[in-house]
Motif scaffolding. Structure first.
Motif, mmCIF file in Angstrom:
data_model
loop_
_atom_site.group_PDB
_atom_site.id
_atom_site.type_symbol
_atom_site.label_atom_id
_atom_site.label_comp_id
_atom_site.label_asym_id
_atom_site.label_seq_id
_atom_site.Cartn_x
_atom_site.Cartn_y
_atom_site.Cartn_z
ATOM 1 N N LEU A 64 0.826 -1.203 0.000
ATOM 2 C CA LEU A 64 0.000 0.000 0.000
ATOM 3 C C LEU A 64 0.860 1.254 0.000
ATOM 4 O O LEU A 64 0.592 2.212 -0.734
ATOM 5 N N PHE A 78 -8.381 0.259 -2.065
ATOM 6 C CA PHE A 78 -7.515 -0.785 -1.511
ATOM 7 C C PHE A 78 -8.193 -1.414 -0.300
ATOM 8 O O PHE A 78 -8.515 -0.723 0.672
ATOM 9 N N ALA A 98 -5.801 2.729 3.470
ATOM 10 C CA ALA A 98 -6.661 1.627 3.050
ATOM 11 C C ALA A 98 -8.121 2.061 3.121
ATOM 12 O O ALA A 98 -8.510 2.874 3.956
#
Length: 356
Positions: A64, A78, A98
């Motif tokens: 990430l 994500f 995220a």
């Protein structure tokens, strides 16, 4: 048809997720580790990524982080897939950007709900507004439809600016967000000695002034000047803040943009402190090329004044000129009759940027 990238080191779990998604008519790409996952994310450009956290080698957190540092992949929704359920683990992932968490084991309905929710919320953000020819119209119209805002009051036509015209001065009251429809703009800060330090060069699809509108001083933190004829939208601060604070999705997009800005500034400071002039010059040329400001053929792109280029890499104009001459002698770049820089050998220039 939406494409989903699944990064998971467990073969059974990876293939099971892929089978489930394909039955729902998603196009699926898979990767068995973080390294391959990063490569596929940059080549496939999926609409969403599902990634395990605990993997040998590169962890999901590192995947990430790597993707967030690349403008081409930073906006991809994500979702972490993990057996870890500690609040601190969840908070760490969300702080890194995220969009969601799925805890193993999970139901198919949970998987589909998470995917559909994230794709829907990011749909208008995934239109590559940084290069979308509809520019600010598409972004604001889609955002307005999504959050059901009343009609925005901003003027719907861009204003034309000519070369060397100033958009705003450092210290002026920050009351407008700018969006470049066409053309090129540089931002810079002036030192006490009268030298200009170029903080950025921006082209079609870029926003200007967002940091200034959000800081407590209420003033622009740098000066913006047009490098070549441009068409630029001015969005009143009131409309911008209404859009920004009225919806979490819009807020997240601008947070991502600002985060990327800060990452770039941090990298620029590191380069100034530790990289050689050749490295800084090579990195600046690659950045200008990636933005479409300089090209790999004659009579195209934008002419960059040598003093502006020197300001970008933090050196004297004479040193910048000498470095560009060296690159020219080495066959890395050349110039046309308009003194526009033409990139000839990107791979070797990349080598200089990384190892010189």
């Amino acid at each position: 048809m939406k494409t989903i990238l699944v990064i998971e080191d467990n073969t059974d779990v990876r293939e099971n997720i892929a089978d489930i998604l394909e039955l729902e008519n998603y196009t699926v790409a898979t990767a068995e580790n973080g390294t391959i996952g990063i490569e596929k994310a940059k080549t496939v450009k999926p609409d969403l990524i599902i990634c395990d956290i605990m993997m040998p080698g590169i962890s999901g957190y590192e995947v990430l982080q790597n993707l967030n540092e690349d403008n081409a992949t930073a906006g991809i929704p994500f979702i972490f897939l993990t057996a870890k359920t500690e609040r601190s683990d969840i908070r760490l992932g969300m702080n890194m950007g995220a969009d969601d968490y799925l805890t193993k084991p999970f139901e198919e309905s949970e998987l589909f709900d998470a995917i559909e929710c994230r794709i829907k919320k990011h749909n208008f953000l995934k239109k590559e507004i940084t290069r979308n020819i509809e520019g600010i119209h598409a972004f604001l119209e889609d955002a307005k439809e999504y959050v059901d805002l009343e009609s925005l009051t901003r003027e719907q036509r861009p204003q034309k600016y000519t070369k060397k015209e100033v958009l705003y001065m450092e210290g002026d009251t920050a009351n407008t967000l700018y969006f470049i429809q066409s053309g090129t703009v540089k931002t810079f800060k002036s030192t006490e000695l009268g030298k200009d330090f170029v903080t950025g060069v921006y082209s079609a699809g870029d926003f200007l002034g967002q940091l200034s509108l959000l800081n407590n001083s209420g003033t622009y933190i740098e000066t913006a000047m047009v490098l070549d004829d441009a068409e630029i939208y001015g969005i009143p601060k009131e409309d911008f803040t209404k859009l920004l604070y009225g919806n979490n999705v819009v807020s997240q997009k601008f947070i991502d943009m600002i985060s990327n800005n800060l990452i770039n500034v941090q990298q620029q400071l590191v380069n100034m402190a530790f990289a050689s002039v050749r490295q800084r010059a090579a990195k600046a040329l690659l950045e200008l090329y990636d933005k479409g400001i300089i090209m790999d053929k004659a009579n195209s792109g934008v002419g960059i004044a040598r003093e502006d280029f020197a300001g970008m890499i933090g050196t004297a104009t004479e040193t910048a000129i000498r470095t560009l001459s060296d690159f020219k002698d080495e066959g890395l770049i050349t110039t046309d009759h308009g003194r526009r820089i033409i990139l000839l050998n990107r791979e070797e220039l990349q080598h200089v940027a990384e190892f010189s």
